[in-house]
Enzyme design. Structure first.
Site, PDB file in Angstrom:
ATOM      1  N   ARG A 220       0.838  -1.237   0.022  1.00 57.03           N
ATOM      2  CA  ARG A 220      -0.125   0.131  -0.003  1.00 57.03           C
ATOM      3  C   ARG A 220       0.889   1.148  -0.231  1.00 57.03           C
ATOM      4  O   ARG A 220       2.039   1.181   0.416  1.00 57.03           O
ATOM      5  CB  ARG A 220      -1.017  -0.048   1.152  1.00 57.03           C
ATOM      6  CG  ARG A 220      -0.331   0.030   2.369  1.00 57.03           C
ATOM      7  CD  ARG A 220      -1.148  -0.140   3.587  1.00 57.03           C
ATOM      8  NE  ARG A 220      -2.455   0.684   3.746  1.00 57.03           N
ATOM      9  CZ  ARG A 220      -3.531   0.061   3.488  1.00 57.03           C
ATOM     10  NH1 ARG A 220      -3.697  -1.213   3.329  1.00 57.03           N
ATOM     11  NH2 ARG A 220      -4.380   0.840   3.563  1.00 57.03           N
ATOM     12  N   ALA A 241       6.670  -2.107  -4.439  1.00 56.87           N
ATOM     13  CA  ALA A 241       6.896  -1.394  -3.161  1.00 56.87           C
ATOM     14  C   ALA A 241       5.781  -0.064  -3.214  1.00 56.87           C
ATOM     15  O   ALA A 241       5.223  -0.070  -4.102  1.00 56.87           O
ATOM     16  CB  ALA A 241       8.393  -0.830  -3.061  1.00 56.87           C
ATOM     17  N   HIS A 242       5.570   0.648  -1.918  1.00 56.11           N
ATOM     18  CA  HIS A 242       4.493   1.540  -1.859  1.00 56.11           C
ATOM     19  C   HIS A 242       4.774   2.806  -2.864  1.00 56.11           C
ATOM     20  O   HIS A 242       5.896   2.987  -3.351  1.00 56.11           O
ATOM     21  CB  HIS A 242       4.788   1.992  -0.466  1.00 56.11           C
ATOM     22  CG  HIS A 242       6.156   2.942   0.014  1.00 56.11           C
ATOM     23  ND1 HIS A 242       6.698   2.091   0.697  1.00 56.11           N
ATOM     24  CD2 HIS A 242       6.899   3.692  -0.466  1.00 56.11           C
ATOM     25  CE1 HIS A 242       8.169   2.937   0.815  1.00 56.11           C
ATOM     26  NE2 HIS A 242       8.007   3.842   0.241  1.00 56.11           N
ATOM     27  N   ASN A 243       3.637   3.195  -3.315  1.00 57.06           N
ATOM     28  CA  ASN A 243       3.699   4.273  -4.382  1.00 57.06           C
ATOM     29  C   ASN A 243       4.133   3.928  -5.726  1.00 57.06           C
ATOM     30  O   ASN A 243       4.308   5.008  -6.347  1.00 57.06           O
ATOM     31  CB  ASN A 243       4.298   5.551  -3.675  1.00 57.06           C
ATOM     32  CG  ASN A 243       3.349   5.887  -2.358  1.00 57.06           C
ATOM     33  OD1 ASN A 243       3.555   5.842  -1.349  1.00 57.06           O
ATOM     34  ND2 ASN A 243       2.215   6.905  -2.739  1.00 57.06           N
ATOM     35  N   SER A 261       8.158   4.457  -4.936  1.00 58.35           N
ATOM     36  CA  SER A 261       7.508   5.722  -5.760  1.00 58.35           C
ATOM     37  C   SER A 261       8.133   5.602  -7.091  1.00 58.35           C
ATOM     38  O   SER A 261       8.260   6.585  -7.787  1.00 58.35           O
ATOM     39  CB  SER A 261       8.189   6.756  -5.098  1.00 58.35           C
ATOM     40  OG  SER A 261       7.486   7.154  -3.876  1.00 58.35           O
TER      41      SER A 261
END
Length: 337
Positions: A220, A241-243, A261
């Site tokens: 998330r 991974a996140h974003n 990201s």
């Protein structure tokens, strides 16, 4: 399965070369073909098997020039691999026995909205305020958190865990033991050398027609959303991974990890064991070969990259060839000295 060669040719829009009345009862690899089976030839490496196979029919390219006679009936199409895939899909649709209904052993909390013709297997837990679309199948031992939305015609296989607030579109397939929406790896270093967890307050958004392999993880977002865009295909054991934002119709092979990201463009092909650093941008239609390390953004679309750090793949192959010659070159230098 029992079809004539002519019937199969109609399904895949191919031209029959040989006896179209023969009966097909199964599928085989071309090197293992036997009477009654159908196979295909797409990779030139396997062409030698075409002249020896006992398969009753073989799907081949329209422009294939035979080097010698064949025993099999041929079905000529523009793209054999695509045609064979279509045939397998049609067969799967015709033979699939789809279950419906909600098991008495499932646990469904208050406020859950379900569509028509859904299936929920044994020992699955669905938390409050979840919505599930029409004709979606959720198999046994699945855990679905609060406020999750799952669209129509999805298949969630056994053991999948979907954390709260995840949004899943239509026609999505998630294979066993995948984890969707777990916390991103966010930890702030402290002055005493310890780490403090950064709350991960975002969610995961999975768009239509996505496939996620077994034991893969999509984290998330810290804030906002991690995106898996339309038509993306993730192999087993992939870490997102996140974003991260994975662009539409990108395919990612096993054991690849994408750091936080990073934005992956549309129509990229990422092979196995690739590592991509965080906060990068990968241009559309980039091809990344196996075990490549991406340490900076890729701005030019359509490149093929290899090596670590990543470079043009042709250049990487040349360097690899030279590295193999280093012992020989070293001896030559010693002799010159």
């Amino acid at each position: 399965m029992k079809f004539t060669v002519d019937q199969i040719a109609t399904i895949i829009q191919g031209a029959v070369e040989g006896d179209g009345t023969q009966t097909i009862t199964g599928f085989d690899k071309i090197e293992e073909g036997k009477s009654g089976s159908i196979s295909f030839l797409s990779n030139p490496k396997y062409e030698a098997y075409l002249y020896d196979t006992d398969a009753t029919a073989v799907i081949v390219a329209s422009d294939l020039v035979l080097k010698s006679p064949v025993k099999s009936t041929l079905i000529r199409v523009k793209e054999p691999y695509v045609a064979f895939t279509i045939l397998l899909q049609k067969y799967q649709e015709m033979t699939a026995e789809r279950e419906t209904g909600i098991s008495i052993h499932a646990i469904i909390e208050a406020g859950v909205k379900v569509g028509q013709s859904i299936f929920v297997g044994r020992f699955t837990f669905i938390d409050s305020h979840v919505s599930i679309g029409n004709s979606t199948s959720i198999h046994s031992h699945v855990s679905i958190g609060k406020n999750v939305h799952i669209g129509d015609n999805c298949i969630i296989y056994p053991g999948v865990v979907i954390y709260k607030d995840t949004i899943i579109g239509n026609n999505v397939v998630i294979h066993s033991n995948a984890v969707i929406g777990s916390d991103g790896f966010g930890h702030a270093p402290q002055s005493d050398g310890t780490y403090k967890a950064i709350p991960q307050l975002g969610n995961v958004v999975i768009e239509d027609d996505v496939s996620i392999g077994a034991n893969s993880t999509v984290d998330r977002a810290t804030m906002g959303s991690t995106y898996i865009r339309k038509g993306v295909k993730l192999d087993n054991l992939v870490q997102i991974a996140h974003n991260v934002d994975v662009g539409a119709h990108t395919a990612i092979a096993s054991q690849t990890g994408i750091s936080g990201s990073t934005k992956i463009g549309e129509y990229c092909l990422i092979a196995g064991q690739v590592g991509i650093a965080g906060h990068l941008t990968i241009a559309p239609k980039t091809i990344i070969t196996g075990r490549t390390g991406i340490t900076k953004s890729i701005k030019e679309a359509g490149q093929t990259l290899g090596g670590y750090p990543a470079m043009n793949n042709a250049e990487f192959l040349k360097r690899s060839a030279l590295i193999r010659r280093l012992p020989e070159l070293f001896e030559q230098i010693k002799n010159i000295k």
